[in-house]
Design a protein around this motif. Structure first.
Motif: not given
Ligand SMILES: Nc1nc2c(ncn2[C@@H]2O[C@H](COP(=O)(O)OP(=O)(O)O)[C@@H](O)[C@H]2O)c(=O)[nH]1
Ligand SMILES: [Mg+2]
Length: 194
Positions: A168-193
């Motif tokens: 469940f720690d693995i984020v499933q992503t697709s550049a084609q459908t945008g799947e996982g995008r919101a979750e990654l952005l959330e994680r990235v946002g937390r990491a950089v702030s």
């Protein structure tokens, strides 16, 4: 987090000085062709910010992007491309070691692995390197659009076991459908702030 602006900063053959260096960084690592550049474009919603390629192994440069004027996204050169010489592999290794040794403001590594395949030797080496150096990382499984739900259900535990993370720690992503995008952005946002 929302990405409001994304701009190419520079391509570096070796990690060193560049304009704005010192801001927090998020690095994207993974084998050639796993979808690093595609994922960066998808996250930023810019079609050709990072150059994608049907012929892998071309990106031998560290590409730096400035996001929201507040942090750098680092597109690292891919590993595991079969048709490179031993010498090129060694120079890749030095480049990466140099990057990780010098990237003092690195906050998160997005380690991309292809959801369709068992981790490669290169994936395992990268995973061991991340653990050994205590680097904060997140595993993102790319090209999720290529597998059915059932196939994913089988693939994730295999990836998780090999990379010593929880499924469940693995984020499933697709550049084609945008799947996982919101979750990654959330994680990235937390990491950089903060
Ligand atoms: N179906 C699908 N193809 C993808 C996805 N991400 C990347 N690709 C394809 O995989 C190939 C390599 O992508 P690229 O982003 O250049 O990989 P990189 O070498 O890791 O930067 C290209 O042909 C992309 O179109 C994805 O999420 N789904
Ligand atoms: Mg690339």
């Amino acid at each position: 987090m929302e990405i409001k602006s994304a701009a190419f900063v520079t391509s570096l053959p070796r990690y060193g000085a560049f304009p704005g260096r010192g801001l927090p960084q998020v690095a994207v690592a993974g084998r050639s062709n796993v979808g690093k550049s595609s994922l960066i474009n998808s996250l930023c919603r810019v079609r050709n910010l990072a150059k994608t390629s049907g012929t892998p192994g071309k990106t031998r440069l560290i590409n730096v992007f400035l996001i929201n004027d507040t942090f750098h996204l680092i597109d690292l050169p891919g590993y595991g491309y079969a048709r490179v010489s031993k010498r090129e592999q060694q120079s890749w290794g030095r480049m990466m070691e140099e990057y990780f040794a010098r990237a003092e403001t690195l906050r998160l590594v997005l380690h991309l692995v292809d959801i369709r395949h068992e981790p490669s030797q290169g994936d395992l080496t990268m995973n061991a390197f991340l653990y050994r150096n205590g680097l904060p990382f997140l595993v993102a499984a790319t090209k999720a659009d290529k597998l059915s739900r059932a196939q994913r259900g089988k693939a994730l535990p295999v990836l998780a076991r090999a990379l010593a993370v929880q499924p469940f720690d693995i984020v499933q992503t697709s550049a084609q459908t945008g799947e996982g995008r919101a979750e990654l952005l959330e994680r990235v946002g937390r990491a950089v702030s903060g």
